[in-house]
Design an enzyme around this catalytic site. Structure first.
Site, PDB file in Angstrom:
ATOM      1  N   ASP A 111      -0.074   3.678  -5.309  1.00 57.44           N
ATOM      2  CA  ASP A 111       0.388   2.898  -4.099  1.00 57.44           C
ATOM      3  C   ASP A 111      -0.475   2.763  -3.150  1.00 57.44           C
ATOM      4  O   ASP A 111      -0.108   3.401  -1.872  1.00 57.44           O
ATOM      5  CB  ASP A 111       1.761   3.588  -3.721  1.00 57.44           C
ATOM      6  CG  ASP A 111       1.435   5.109  -3.643  1.00 57.44           C
ATOM      7  OD1 ASP A 111       0.968   5.853  -4.120  1.00 57.44           O
ATOM      8  OD2 ASP A 111       2.554   5.410  -3.082  1.00 57.44           O
ATOM      9  N   GLU A 112      -1.480   3.040  -2.774  1.00 59.08           N
ATOM     10  CA  GLU A 112      -2.650   3.286  -2.151  1.00 59.08           C
ATOM     11  C   GLU A 112      -4.102   1.956  -2.944  1.00 59.08           C
ATOM     12  O   GLU A 112      -4.056   2.213  -3.448  1.00 59.08           O
ATOM     13  CB  GLU A 112      -2.599   4.923  -1.944  1.00 59.08           C
ATOM     14  CG  GLU A 112      -1.728   5.655  -1.461  1.00 59.08           C
ATOM     15  CD  GLU A 112      -2.465   7.032  -2.006  1.00 59.08           C
ATOM     16  OE1 GLU A 112      -3.436   7.726  -1.556  1.00 59.08           O
ATOM     17  OE2 GLU A 112      -2.558   8.193  -2.756  1.00 59.08           O
ATOM     18  N   ASP A 149      -0.700   3.599   1.996  1.00 57.46           N
ATOM     19  CA  ASP A 149      -0.215   4.310   1.332  1.00 57.46           C
ATOM     20  C   ASP A 149       1.532   3.853   2.175  1.00 57.46           C
ATOM     21  O   ASP A 149       2.786   3.812   2.785  1.00 57.46           O
ATOM     22  CB  ASP A 149      -0.316   5.775   2.453  1.00 57.46           C
ATOM     23  CG  ASP A 149       0.368   6.733   1.214  1.00 57.46           C
ATOM     24  OD1 ASP A 149       1.369   6.515   0.252  1.00 57.46           O
ATOM     25  OD2 ASP A 149       0.468   7.737   1.702  1.00 57.46           O
TER      26      ASP A 149
END
Ligand SMILES: [Mg+2]
Length: 437
Positions: free
Chosen positions: A108-109, A16
């Site tokens: 973003d993960e 993350d």
């Protein structure tokens, strides 16, 4: 010393990005490094904050006026979603160098299953996860919160525990002590009403849920998602990495927020049309059609008005679906109300082959429509997204062009040198090749 296979029957890592949007801004502009950076200038509220901004007690969702008052030196920038998505794609590609088992979870993960790849590399799962983390940070210049655990749910819990720049190991032997400190409403997948229901039954922490036996679930008639969650929290892998999304995906969604909010019916319908076109492109790319759809308008006061409908035949053609939307648009739209977003979800997805329109094959009309959609897809691939779009989308495109012009972002003319994650219409002003060491 417990055996690695007992501790990690599957070794799932969740990555993350820390303060992702603000970190990308800092990587692309050296003048922003070390400064309190806040993104979301175009929306009027903070969407992401650099570590320096968070240290000043600012957080997501705070209005910009308030940010200016609390931290006069904060640098407020408009979101650059093209750059964020390029960085996101690079993250997935870097992880794929280590194993193909990578699930793109959000911008973003990602989840990475390192169970077999680590063994093949002769490394422990911990060392393999750490190696991916180092590579990501070196290549992107951004730190990551990382969690290694036997299940996806536990990996997601773990990655949050030591932010920023943490690597949290959550093997089976540490599940109980870790989950005892996690309130049930903080668990991935537990929404507001579910956490209220669970609290009503005495479930306060993630550990309380992990310990509940099957008989208790039966007694309270819990549906499958809660049962899966309880098993995953107990360290039994049920959700596979990439499984749900790579093959049998359940729905496609497209939403967009616009500023300023609008009460213009034609403009709102154009926004809806644009979202629908984008959702249909995703369906066609995957060779699929939808049987049901939901569309909504979101008001300035954050209330949603939605309509759900079922098609007679599975569809992936935006003009046919839009005709159905237009007949029911009045159910979500009220004159004089300000709206800030529209969205479309297409669900009950079936493969194209399962959607034969009649017993005697395709009609001439169907053939013609498929050919024209194939042309549209070809042109948009060749000349960039949105080269060809429906007339009903025009007002939304005009608004976008004006916005782009007003922000006067530099448009990259690079064609021959595109780096990972970039396309001819989507590239950074200056190519970013990683952090300088
Ligand atoms: Mg993040």
């Amino acid at each position: 010393m417990p055996d690695a296979r007992d501790e990690y029957p599957r070794a799932i890592v969740h990555f993350d990005g820390d303060s992702f949007f603000a970190s990308v801004e800092q990587m692309l502009d050296w003048r922003l490094r070390g400064k309190p950076v806040v993104t979301g200038g175009e929306r009027g509220a903070a969407t992401s904050l650099s570590i320096e901004a968070k240290r000043r007690g600012l957080h997501r969702g705070v209005p910009m006026q308030e940010i200016r008052r609390l931290a006069p030196d904060a640098v407020i920038v408009p979101g650059n979603y093209t750059a964020y998505s390029i960085f996101g794609k690079r993250m997935y590609e870097i992880a794929r160098v280590f194993t193909p088992l990578v699930e793109e979870y959000s911008i973003d993960e990602c989840f990475v299953d390192v169970t077999d790849a680590a063994v093949a590399a002769g490394m422990s799962h911990e060392a393999y996860a750490a190696a991916i983390k180092v590579k990501l940070q070196e290549s992107l210049g951004i730190t990551f919160g990382v969690g290694l655990a036997p299940t996806k749910t536990l990996a997601k819990v773990a990655s949050k525990l030591n932010k920023p720049d943490g690597l949290t190991l959550l093997p089976r032997s540490r599940i109980d002590e870790t989950l005892a400190g996690i309130p049930i409403h903080d668990v991935w997948g537990i929404g507001g009403s579910m956490s209220m229901a669970l609290k009503g039954l005495g479930i306060e922490t993630a550990l309380d849920l992990a310990r509940k036996p099957r008989a208790w679930m039966d007694e309270h008639r819990f549906a499958k998602p809660v049962r899966v969650l309880a098993l995953e929290l107990a360290g039994v892998p049920v959700r596979t990495v990439g499984g749900e999304h790579a093959h049998g995906f359940k729905s496609v969604m497209h939403t967009r927020t616009f500023t300023p909010p609008s009460s213009d019916r034609a403009f709102l319908f154009a926004q809806l049309s644009k979202n629908l076109e984008a959702a249909c492109v995703k369906l066609r790319r995957r060779g699929a059609r939808a049987c049901t759809a939901t569309f909504y308008l979101k008001t300035q006061e954050f209330t949603y008005h939605s309509v759900q409908m079922t098609f007679h035949v599975p569809l992936n053609d935006p003009s046919s679906i839009l005709e159905l939307f237009s007949r029911r648009f009045h159910e979500v739209f009220a004159p004089g109300i300000l709206y800030r977003a529209t969205g479309v979800t297409l669900h009950t997805i079936v493969p194209n082959e399962a959607a034969m329109p009649s017993l005697f094959g395709k009609s001439a009309e169907e053939e013609r429509r498929e050919r024209s959609l194939a042309c549209v897809d070809f042109l948009n691939k060749r000349w960039g997204n949105d080269s060809v779009f429906l007339g009903s989308t025009l007002l939304a495109m005009r608004e976008r062009t004006d916005l782009v012009r007003s922000r006067a972002k530099p448009v990259s003319r690079r064609r021959n040198f595109l780096s990972c994650g970039e396309g001819s219409k989507k590239c950074l002003g200056i190519p970013f090749l990683g952090k300088v060491r």
